[in-house]
Design a protein around this motif. Structure first.
Motif, short mmCIF file in Angstrom:
data_model
loop_
_atom_site.label_atom_id
_atom_site.label_comp_id
_atom_site.label_asym_id
_atom_site.label_seq_id
_atom_site.Cartn_x
_atom_site.Cartn_y
_atom_site.Cartn_z
N GLY A 64 0.82 -1.21 0.00
CA GLY A 64 0.00 0.00 0.00
C GLY A 64 0.85 1.26 0.00
O GLY A 64 0.54 2.23 -0.69
N ASP A 65 1.93 1.23 0.79
CA ASP A 65 2.84 2.38 0.84
C ASP A 65 3.51 2.62 -0.52
O ASP A 65 3.65 3.76 -0.96
CB ASP A 65 3.92 2.18 1.91
N ILE A 66 3.91 1.54 -1.17
CA ILE A 66 4.54 1.64 -2.49
C ILE A 66 3.54 2.20 -3.49
O ILE A 66 3.86 3.10 -4.27
CB ILE A 66 5.09 0.28 -2.95
N GLU A 67 2.33 1.69 -3.45
CA GLU A 67 1.29 2.16 -4.37
C GLU A 67 1.00 3.64 -4.15
O GLU A 67 0.88 4.41 -5.10
CB GLU A 67 0.01 1.33 -4.16
N PHE A 68 0.93 4.05 -2.89
CA PHE A 68 0.69 5.46 -2.58
C PHE A 68 1.84 6.33 -3.09
O PHE A 68 1.61 7.40 -3.65
CB PHE A 68 0.50 5.65 -1.06
N ALA A 69 3.08 5.88 -2.90
CA ALA A 69 4.24 6.64 -3.38
C ALA A 69 4.21 6.78 -4.90
O ALA A 69 4.52 7.86 -5.44
CB ALA A 69 5.54 5.96 -2.93
N LEU A 70 3.83 5.72 -5.61
CA LEU A 70 3.72 5.79 -7.07
C LEU A 70 2.65 6.80 -7.51
O LEU A 70 2.87 7.59 -8.42
CB LEU A 70 3.41 4.41 -7.65
N ILE A 71 1.52 6.77 -6.84
CA ILE A 71 0.45 7.72 -7.16
C ILE A 71 0.93 9.14 -6.89
O ILE A 71 0.69 10.05 -7.70
CB ILE A 71 -0.83 7.39 -6.35
N GLN A 72 1.61 9.32 -5.78
CA GLN A 72 2.10 10.65 -5.42
C GLN A 72 3.12 11.16 -6.46
O GLN A 72 3.06 12.32 -6.87
CB GLN A 72 2.74 10.60 -4.03
N MET A 73 4.04 10.31 -6.90
CA MET A 73 5.03 10.70 -7.91
C MET A 73 4.34 11.09 -9.23
O MET A 73 4.70 12.08 -9.85
CB MET A 73 6.02 9.55 -8.17
N LEU A 78 2.16 15.26 -12.95
CA LEU A 78 0.99 15.94 -13.53
C LEU A 78 1.04 17.44 -13.22
O LEU A 78 0.76 18.27 -14.09
CB LEU A 78 -0.31 15.34 -12.99
N ASN A 79 1.40 17.79 -12.00
CA ASN A 79 1.51 19.20 -11.62
C ASN A 79 2.58 19.91 -12.46
O ASN A 79 2.38 21.05 -12.91
CB ASN A 79 1.82 19.36 -10.14
N LYS A 80 3.71 19.24 -12.68
CA LYS A 80 4.78 19.83 -13.50
C LYS A 80 4.31 20.03 -14.94
O LYS A 80 4.63 21.03 -15.57
CB LYS A 80 6.03 18.94 -13.46
N ILE A 81 3.57 19.07 -15.45
CA ILE A 81 3.04 19.18 -16.81
C ILE A 81 2.05 20.34 -16.89
O ILE A 81 2.08 21.13 -17.83
CB ILE A 81 2.40 17.85 -17.26
N ASP A 82 1.17 20.46 -15.89
CA ASP A 82 0.21 21.57 -15.88
C ASP A 82 0.93 22.91 -15.86
O ASP A 82 0.52 23.86 -16.54
CB ASP A 82 -0.74 21.45 -14.68
N GLU A 83 2.01 23.00 -15.08
CA GLU A 83 2.79 24.24 -15.03
C GLU A 83 3.44 24.54 -16.38
O GLU A 83 3.47 25.68 -16.82
CB GLU A 83 3.87 24.15 -13.94
#
Length: 148
Positions: A64-73, A78-83
């Motif tokens: 679960g922690d690994i999955e959460f880290a992947l989603i966060q990355m 996505l934020n960098k692309i939006d910028e």
């Protein structure tokens, strides 16, 4: 001189359109992937309500922690692309945040949301590495200050 400026503007316009399409395509892919991972995580959570032993429970927590880290990355990307898309719309795309010079097209094609030219990024990374080393030394119990 005016012809050279027009040619450069046309080249940058073409480059920007191509990179905008790349960014939008990548954004769409990442958004689809993040939404799928979140949906999968929700589905897995309902399945995990069964009784697990300590080892299985620990493994599920780590996964679960690994999955959460992947989603966060992916969300950060996505934020960098939006910028980058915002900068494209404001005509500030491809300009280094540090020195104000143009970021090389090869760098933008490799990393379309780059905000620094190669030289400024290398300088920033070197400074960060130096800061980490200094912080480690400062927190190490084995460093002894010797005064004369």
């Amino acid at each position: 001189m005016a012809t050279k400026t027009k040619t450069k503007a046309a080249t940058n316009g073409r480059r920007d359109r191509e990179l905008k399409k790349m960014l939008e395509d990548r954004r769409r892919e990442l958004l689809f992937e993040v939404q799928g991972r979140i949906r999968d995580a929700r589905t897995d959570t309902t399945k995990e309500r069964q009784v697990l032993d300590q080892g299985e429970s620990s493994e599920v927590d780590i996964q679960g922690d690994i999955e959460f880290a992947l989603i966060q990355m992916k969300a950060e990307t996505l934020n960098k692309i939006d910028e980058a898309l915002r900068r494209l719309n404001e005509d500030t795309y491809g300009v280094c945040f540090e020195c104000g010079d143009e970021i090389a097209e090869r760098r933008l094609r490799a990393l379309p949301f780059a905000v620094r030219c190669k030289d400024c990024e290398e300088a920033r990374e070197t400074a960060e590495q130096r800061d980490r080393i200094m912080a480690r030394r400062a927190s190490s119990p084995f460093v002894v200050e010797v005064s004369s």
